[in-house]
Structure formats: structure tokens, C-alpha cells
Scaffold this motif. Structure first.
Motif, PDB file in Angstrom:
ATOM      1  N   GLY A  13      -1.336  -6.308  11.455  1.00  0.00           N
ATOM      2  CA  GLY A  13      -1.137  -6.825  12.813  1.00  0.00           C
ATOM      3  C   GLY A  13      -2.158  -6.224  13.764  1.00  0.00           C
ATOM      4  O   GLY A  13      -2.792  -6.928  14.560  1.00  0.00           O
ATOM      5  N   GLU A  35      10.015  -1.524  13.527  1.00  0.00           N
ATOM      6  CA  GLU A  35      10.014  -0.059  13.524  1.00  0.00           C
ATOM      7  C   GLU A  35       9.833   0.434  14.953  1.00  0.00           C
ATOM      8  O   GLU A  35       9.087  -0.168  15.722  1.00  0.00           O
ATOM      9  N   LEU A  45       1.396   8.541   3.712  1.00  0.00           N
ATOM     10  CA  LEU A  45       2.814   8.947   3.598  1.00  0.00           C
ATOM     11  C   LEU A  45       3.154   9.513   2.224  1.00  0.00           C
ATOM     12  O   LEU A  45       4.091  10.298   2.082  1.00  0.00           O
ATOM     13  N   SER A  46       2.412   9.080   1.189  1.00  0.00           N
ATOM     14  CA  SER A  46       2.683   9.618  -0.151  1.00  0.00           C
ATOM     15  C   SER A  46       1.673  10.707  -0.515  1.00  0.00           C
ATOM     16  O   SER A  46       1.742  11.253  -1.603  1.00  0.00           O
ATOM     17  N   VAL A  72      12.380  -3.610  18.051  1.00  0.00           N
ATOM     18  CA  VAL A  72      13.037  -4.922  18.151  1.00  0.00           C
ATOM     19  C   VAL A  72      12.410  -5.839  17.092  1.00  0.00           C
ATOM     20  O   VAL A  72      11.196  -5.805  16.881  1.00  0.00           O
ATOM     21  N   ALA A  74      11.841  -9.617  15.086  1.00  0.00           N
ATOM     22  CA  ALA A  74      11.888 -11.082  15.207  1.00  0.00           C
ATOM     23  C   ALA A  74      13.009 -11.583  14.310  1.00  0.00           C
ATOM     24  O   ALA A  74      13.173 -11.095  13.191  1.00  0.00           O
ATOM     25  N   ALA A 100       2.848 -10.769  10.465  1.00  0.00           N
ATOM     26  CA  ALA A 100       2.305  -9.525   9.885  1.00  0.00           C
ATOM     27  C   ALA A 100       3.461  -8.576   9.560  1.00  0.00           C
ATOM     28  O   ALA A 100       3.368  -7.377   9.794  1.00  0.00           O
ATOM     29  N   GLY A 102       4.772  -7.581   6.749  1.00  0.00           N
ATOM     30  CA  GLY A 102       4.687  -6.662   5.619  1.00  0.00           C
ATOM     31  C   GLY A 102       5.804  -6.799   4.603  1.00  0.00           C
ATOM     32  O   GLY A 102       6.386  -7.886   4.405  1.00  0.00           O
ATOM     33  N   VAL A 103       6.090  -5.706   3.966  1.00  0.00           N
ATOM     34  CA  VAL A 103       7.100  -5.675   2.903  1.00  0.00           C
ATOM     35  C   VAL A 103       7.988  -4.447   3.128  1.00  0.00           C
ATOM     36  O   VAL A 103       7.666  -3.587   3.936  1.00  0.00           O
ATOM     37  N   GLU A 148       1.808   8.967  -6.806  1.00  0.00           N
ATOM     38  CA  GLU A 148       1.310   9.846  -5.735  1.00  0.00           C
ATOM     39  C   GLU A 148       2.383  10.831  -5.269  1.00  0.00           C
ATOM     40  O   GLU A 148       2.083  11.989  -4.965  1.00  0.00           O
ATOM     41  N   ASN A 233       8.997  -9.151   3.919  1.00  0.00           N
ATOM     42  CA  ASN A 233       9.924  -9.308   5.061  1.00  0.00           C
ATOM     43  C   ASN A 233       9.777 -10.710   5.647  1.00  0.00           C
ATOM     44  O   ASN A 233       9.032 -10.916   6.610  1.00  0.00           O
ATOM     45  N   ALA A 294      -5.469  -5.819   4.036  1.00  0.00           N
ATOM     46  CA  ALA A 294      -4.901  -6.078   5.374  1.00  0.00           C
ATOM     47  C   ALA A 294      -6.040  -6.349   6.356  1.00  0.00           C
ATOM     48  O   ALA A 294      -5.956  -7.264   7.180  1.00  0.00           O
TER      49      ALA A 294
HETATM   50  P1  FAD Z   1       3.306  -3.050   6.957  1.00  0.00           P
HETATM   51  O1  FAD Z   1       2.506  -1.821   7.048  1.00  0.00           O
HETATM   52  O2  FAD Z   1       4.495  -3.084   6.062  1.00  0.00           O
HETATM   53  O3  FAD Z   1       3.753  -3.408   8.443  1.00  0.00           O
HETATM   54  C1  FAD Z   1       4.668  -4.412   8.732  1.00  0.00           C
HETATM   55  C2  FAD Z   1       5.434  -4.036   9.979  1.00  0.00           C
HETATM   56  O4  FAD Z   1       6.234  -5.152  10.342  1.00  0.00           O
HETATM   57  C3  FAD Z   1       6.403  -2.885   9.760  1.00  0.00           C
HETATM   58  O5  FAD Z   1       6.200  -1.908  10.736  1.00  0.00           O
HETATM   59  C4  FAD Z   1       7.788  -3.525   9.878  1.00  0.00           C
HETATM   60  O6  FAD Z   1       8.745  -2.677  10.469  1.00  0.00           O
HETATM   61  C5  FAD Z   1       7.496  -4.705  10.764  1.00  0.00           C
HETATM   62  N1  FAD Z   1       8.475  -5.789  10.616  1.00  0.00           N
HETATM   63  C6  FAD Z   1       9.086  -6.214   9.480  1.00  0.00           C
HETATM   64  N2  FAD Z   1       9.923  -7.237   9.741  1.00  0.00           N
HETATM   65  C7  FAD Z   1       9.823  -7.457  11.076  1.00  0.00           C
HETATM   66  C8  FAD Z   1      10.435  -8.399  11.953  1.00  0.00           C
HETATM   67  N3  FAD Z   1      11.297  -9.326  11.543  1.00  0.00           N
HETATM   68  N4  FAD Z   1      10.102  -8.336  13.269  1.00  0.00           N
HETATM   69  C9  FAD Z   1       9.197  -7.421  13.733  1.00  0.00           C
HETATM   70  N5  FAD Z   1       8.611  -6.507  12.927  1.00  0.00           N
HETATM   71  C10 FAD Z   1       8.908  -6.539  11.626  1.00  0.00           C
HETATM   72  N6  FAD Z   1      -2.824   0.822  -0.117  1.00  0.00           N
HETATM   73  C11 FAD Z   1      -4.028   1.180  -0.638  1.00  0.00           C
HETATM   74  O7  FAD Z   1      -4.922   0.335  -0.723  1.00  0.00           O
HETATM   75  N7  FAD Z   1      -4.255   2.451  -1.080  1.00  0.00           N
HETATM   76  C12 FAD Z   1      -3.303   3.416  -1.021  1.00  0.00           C
HETATM   77  O8  FAD Z   1      -3.541   4.548  -1.439  1.00  0.00           O
HETATM   78  C13 FAD Z   1      -2.033   3.084  -0.482  1.00  0.00           C
HETATM   79  N8  FAD Z   1      -1.049   4.009  -0.404  1.00  0.00           N
HETATM   80  C14 FAD Z   1       0.169   3.655   0.098  1.00  0.00           C
HETATM   81  C15 FAD Z   1       1.175   4.615   0.157  1.00  0.00           C
HETATM   82  C16 FAD Z   1       2.444   4.289   0.651  1.00  0.00           C
HETATM   83  C17 FAD Z   1       3.513   5.332   0.697  1.00  0.00           C
HETATM   84  C18 FAD Z   1       2.704   2.974   1.103  1.00  0.00           C
HETATM   85  C19 FAD Z   1       4.061   2.607   1.633  1.00  0.00           C
HETATM   86  C20 FAD Z   1       1.709   2.010   1.058  1.00  0.00           C
HETATM   87  C21 FAD Z   1       0.437   2.337   0.563  1.00  0.00           C
HETATM   88  N9  FAD Z   1      -0.598   1.400   0.499  1.00  0.00           N
HETATM   89  C22 FAD Z   1      -1.822   1.743  -0.027  1.00  0.00           C
HETATM   90  C23 FAD Z   1      -0.394   0.014   0.953  1.00  0.00           C
HETATM   91  C24 FAD Z   1      -0.827  -0.184   2.409  1.00  0.00           C
HETATM   92  O9  FAD Z   1      -0.325   0.841   3.198  1.00  0.00           O
HETATM   93  C25 FAD Z   1      -0.331  -1.552   2.855  1.00  0.00           C
HETATM   94  O10 FAD Z   1      -1.043  -2.515   2.133  1.00  0.00           O
HETATM   95  C26 FAD Z   1      -0.508  -1.791   4.347  1.00  0.00           C
HETATM   96  O11 FAD Z   1       0.096  -0.783   5.110  1.00  0.00           O
HETATM   97  C27 FAD Z   1       0.098  -3.159   4.694  1.00  0.00           C
HETATM   98  O12 FAD Z   1       0.058  -3.362   6.060  1.00  0.00           O
HETATM   99  P2  FAD Z   1       0.848  -4.568   6.740  1.00  0.00           P
HETATM  100  O13 FAD Z   1       0.520  -4.455   8.184  1.00  0.00           O
HETATM  101  O14 FAD Z   1       0.617  -5.828   6.028  1.00  0.00           O
HETATM  102  O15 FAD Z   1       2.409  -4.264   6.505  1.00  0.00           O
END
Ligand code: FAD
Length: 384
Positions: A13, A35, A45-46, A72, A74, A100, A102-103, A148, A233, A294
Motif C-alpha cells: 500500500g 492494524e 519480525l522473524s 479500522v 474495510a 493492499a 495482504g495475508v 528464520e 485478507n 510488493a
Molecule cells: P501486508 O504486509 O500483510 O499488509 C497488509 C495490511 O493490510 C496489514 O497491515 C493488515 O492489517 C491490513 N488489512 C488487512 N485486512 C484489512 C481490511 N479489511 N481493511 C484494512 N486493512 C486491512 N519477504 C521476503 O521477500 N523476504 C523475507 O525475508 C521475508 N521475511 C518475512 C518475515 C515475516 C515474519 C513475515 C510475516 C513476512 C516476511 N516476508 C518476507 C514477506 C513480506 O513481508 C511480505 O511479502 C510483505 O510484507 C507484503 O506486504 P503487503 O503490503 O502486501 O501485505
């Protein structure tokens, strides 16, 4: 476009907002995040966040100028009225919307008692435990995050056992050779692995836990992490008409697709939640749960919304750390695996499809090689 609403405050995002600004969008950017935090970096985080005793979650720096509403969620997307519905009963109108969201960590029946690690809140809980009295940590699920966490817990002095139903976990994501090498890194340091045996349940037992296998044997633990993959999600999109089969289906430009196969104008999906056609050997639409993806998906979506030419699609890239080693993967490490090619401090393996084209590569402690291999994999995909 005057107002773009970004639903989900992760890196995807945030990077979309930044790319929109770079492309000249000067209107209003409204962000909605379930969040109660501003966007932060999850990969640490890991890793270092979990290891460092003085860690605190710091937001990512940005000048994108997003007006975030945090804490809050959606709860709906109304494509006719062009508005996002929120779980506090309010709505936000949009000219364009970015999905955006995520999972989240997958929780399987019987494993609910295990800790999960997806959010900074999860990391705070696990951090408190790992920096307390050392004991035996069992990690159920040998994916990248499980691996990790095992590294971090072992480095902090925990006895660690990592278990998985797969006989060679990570073989598909990392290639069979690098996966075997990675688990060997754990074993030589004393981390126990128990692979090929499904876990049936995680249960509290006094001050600790029982991890029970399908054939009834039990191991005792002082703490248990269940790292069993992730679920997109997308519940908030039910009834909107958008195809949410395993994430949000998009076209190659990142635009959401409906269940009837039409493109939704002005709605894009980015990051872990987006399922986009890619240059896989079979051309399927796939989701990638990787940090770098991303960013690339954000650039593509921002280009689409601002009427620019989307950047050339590069093969997916990700990394994982195992002790002092950095493992980087480009493309798809499937097909015919080469012998390891030794480098100054590490090694590299290449993967070829049936027709001999380079589909992917894995690089260990050899980051200089990554851009070259990335270009070669991209070229091979273009000419395939
Ligand atoms: P997210 O980071 O999941 O963000 C989505 C956000 O949307 C969240 O804050 C969530 O609360 C919010 N949300 C969900 N539903 C709703 C809703 N209905 N309304 C409003 N908000 C909502 N990738 C690598 O390439 N290398 C690594 O070493 C690596 N290590 C990782 C270690 C950990 C512990 C984790 C958890 C992930 C790791 N990743 C790694 C993966 C990487 O962090 C993710 O690919 C990236 O953060 C994805 O970003 P995103 O914005 O798509 O989703």
C-alpha cells in the motif's frame, strides 16, 4: 482522479502511494489500515527484530503524504457507489481504489494454541517469550518464517525442534538442493528436525505444551510457534463482484477482475493479496508473498492508475537468512537443477525448463550475481 483510497497499510500500500506521487498524482491519498500502526517492515519480525533485546516497531519512512486511518478495517467495497465501507459504519468515497490487504497467518484446526508470527503485535508476544527463560521451542511448519524463527531462537539459546509433514520442506520454493542445504545448516548447529510427519494438535499442558503427531507420538515444549502459511485478507470483498479465489485476481496491469471475467476500472490490487498472471512456465496467475514483489506490483498498479506505461515485468525475487548466510532466489527454481557453482564466498544453482530456458536461480552469499541472473531469467521468459 481526485481521491485514491488505499486499503491495507503494509509495504505494498505504501509503495503504491509513493509510486503514484512519483507519477505526478497530486490528489488526496487516504489509507485504511486494520492494524493500529503505520506501515512497517515485516521481514525483520522473524530476524533482527526478534533477536534484539531493545527492538521496537518503527514505521517506514515516507514522504507520500497518505492520510492514514489506522485501527479500522474495510468491511465492503461498493463498486456502484464507488466507496469503501468501514467496520465503524462510515464510508470513504473514491475515484480509484488500491486493494493492499495482504495475508494473515493460517491457523489450522487443532493448532490454535501455537503462537503465530505475522504482525508486530505477534512479534512483541514472541519477543517477550524468547527473551525470557530459555527452554524448548517447537516450530510447527518449516517454511521461511519457521526457519528464520528457528535461527533466532537457537541464537538466543533455546533448544529448537522444527517439524513438518513434508519430507523436504521448502523444496518447491527454494529448489531441492538449496532446501536440503538449508535444513543441514540447522541440523549441524543442533536444531532438531522432524520432517515427513504431520502434526495433529498443539495443546496446553501445565506450564508448557504437547505437540501430538498423527501417529500419536508427543513432544513436549515450553513454547510453540505454528507457522503454517498464510490466507489472503479478502473477506471484505465478498459480494463486491471481484474474483477472490485465492487472493484478488488481476489482469497483467494489476486491475481487479470480476467473477464474470471483466476488468474493474479504477480498482487495482498489489502485494501479497494480488494474484496476477506472470511469466511462470505455464503462465498461471499466482500470488507471491515476497517483499520485492510488493514494490514491483505497486509500480505496475500506480502506472495503470495514472495512465502510464507499466514497467517491464521482472521475475520475482526474494531472500531468506539462515544463520550467517543470505539465500536469494530469482524466478522459479523448478525443472532441471544444475550442480552448485562455487563462488568466492558462496554458491549458485540454476534451473532450466524442459526446453532448456533458464527459469530461475538460487544464490547463496553471492549477491553480485543476482542482477545478472535476474536479467537472464527475464530475457529467457521474454523469448520463450
Ligand atoms: P501486508 O504486509 O500483510 O499488509 C497488509 C495490511 O493490510 C496489514 O497491515 C493488515 O492489517 C491490513 N488489512 C488487512 N485486512 C484489512 C481490511 N479489511 N481493511 C484494512 N486493512 C486491512 N519477504 C521476503 O521477500 N523476504 C523475507 O525475508 C521475508 N521475511 C518475512 C518475515 C515475516 C515474519 C513475515 C510475516 C513476512 C516476511 N516476508 C518476507 C514477506 C513480506 O513481508 C511480505 O511479502 C510483505 O510484507 C507484503 O506486504 P503487503 O503490503 O502486501 O501485505
Amino acid at each position: 482522479l481526485r481521491r485514491i483510497v488505499i486499503v491495507g497499510g503494509g509495504v505494498a500500500g505504501l509503495r503504491t502511494a509513493e509510486a503514484l506521487r512519483r507519477n505526478g498524482f497530486s490528489g488526496e491519498l487516504v489509507g485504511i489500515n486494520a492494524e493500529n500502526r503505520l506501515p512497517y517492515a515485516r521481514p525483520s519480525l522473524s530476524k533482527d527484530a526478534l533477536f534484539r533485546s531493545d527492538w521496537e516497531c518503527v514505521p517506514l519512512e515516507t514522504t507520500a503524504g497518505v492520510r492514514w486511518q489506522i485501527g479500522v478495517a474495510a468491511s465492503g467495497l461498493d463498486l456502484e457507489q464507488r466507496r469503501v465501507e468501514l467496520d465503524d459504519g462510515s464510508t470513504v468515497a473514491f475515484d480509484a481504489a488500491v486493494v493492499a490487504t495482504g495475508v494473515r497467518a493460517r491457523v489450522l484446526r487443532g493448532t490454535e494454541a501455537g503462537l503465530t508470527l505475522r504482525t508486530a503485535d505477534d512479534a512483541e508476544v514472541l519477543h517477550g517469550i524468547l527473551h525470557g527463560d530459555r527452554g524448548h521451542l517447537v516450530i510447527v511448519g518449516a517454511g521461511f518464517i519457521g526457519s528464520e524463527v528457528a535461527v533466532t531462537a537457537h541464537s538466543l539459546g533455546w533448544a529448537v525442534t522444527i517439524v513438518d509433514s513434508d519430507p523436504t520442506p521448502l523444496a518447491r520454493a527454494l529448489g531441492p538442493g538449496p532446501a536440503r542445504w538449508l535444513w543441514e545448516q540447522h541440523r549441524v548447529r543442533g536444531v532438531r528436525t522432524r520432517f515427513g510427519q504431520p502434526v495433529q494438535s498443539i495443546q496446553r499442558s501445565g506450564a508448557g505444551y504437547h505437540v501430538t503427531f498423527a501417529h500419536d507420538s508427543v513432544i513436549q515444549a515450553d513454547a510453540v510457534v505454528a507457522s503454517l502459511g498464510a490466507v489472503p485478507n479478502t473477506e471484505w470483498l465478498r459480494g463486491s463482484g471481484v474474483d477472490i479465489t485465492d487472493g484478488v485476481l488481476t489482469d497483467p496491469a494489476g486491475r481487479a477482475i470480476t467473477v464474470t471475467g471483466t476488468v474493474v476500472d479504477g480498482v487495482v490490487a498489489v502485494g501479497d493479496v494480488a494474484r496476477t498472471p506472470s511469466r511462470t512456465p505455464d503462465g498461471r496467475a499466482v500470488r507471491h508473498e515476497h517483499w520485492a514483489v510488493a514494490t514491483t506490483s505497486a509500480q505496475r498498479a500506480a502506472a495503470t492508475l495514472t495512465g502510464r506505461q507499466p514497467p517491464v515485468e521482472l521475475p520475482p525475487v526474494f531472500w531468506t537468512d539462515v544463520y550467517e548466510h543470505r539465500v536469494q532466489v530469482v524466478g522459479h527454481p523448478s525443472g532441471v537443477e544444475s550442480e552448485p557453482e562455487p563462488g568466492p564466498r558462496g554458491f549458485c544453482l540454476r534451473y532450466e525448463g524442459g526446453d532448456g530456458t533458464l527459469t530461475g536461480a538460487v544464490v547463496v552469499n553471492w549477491p553480485q550475481l543476482l542482477p545478472v541472473l535476474s536479467r537472464r531469467v527475464a530475457q529467457a521468459a521474454l523469448t520463450a
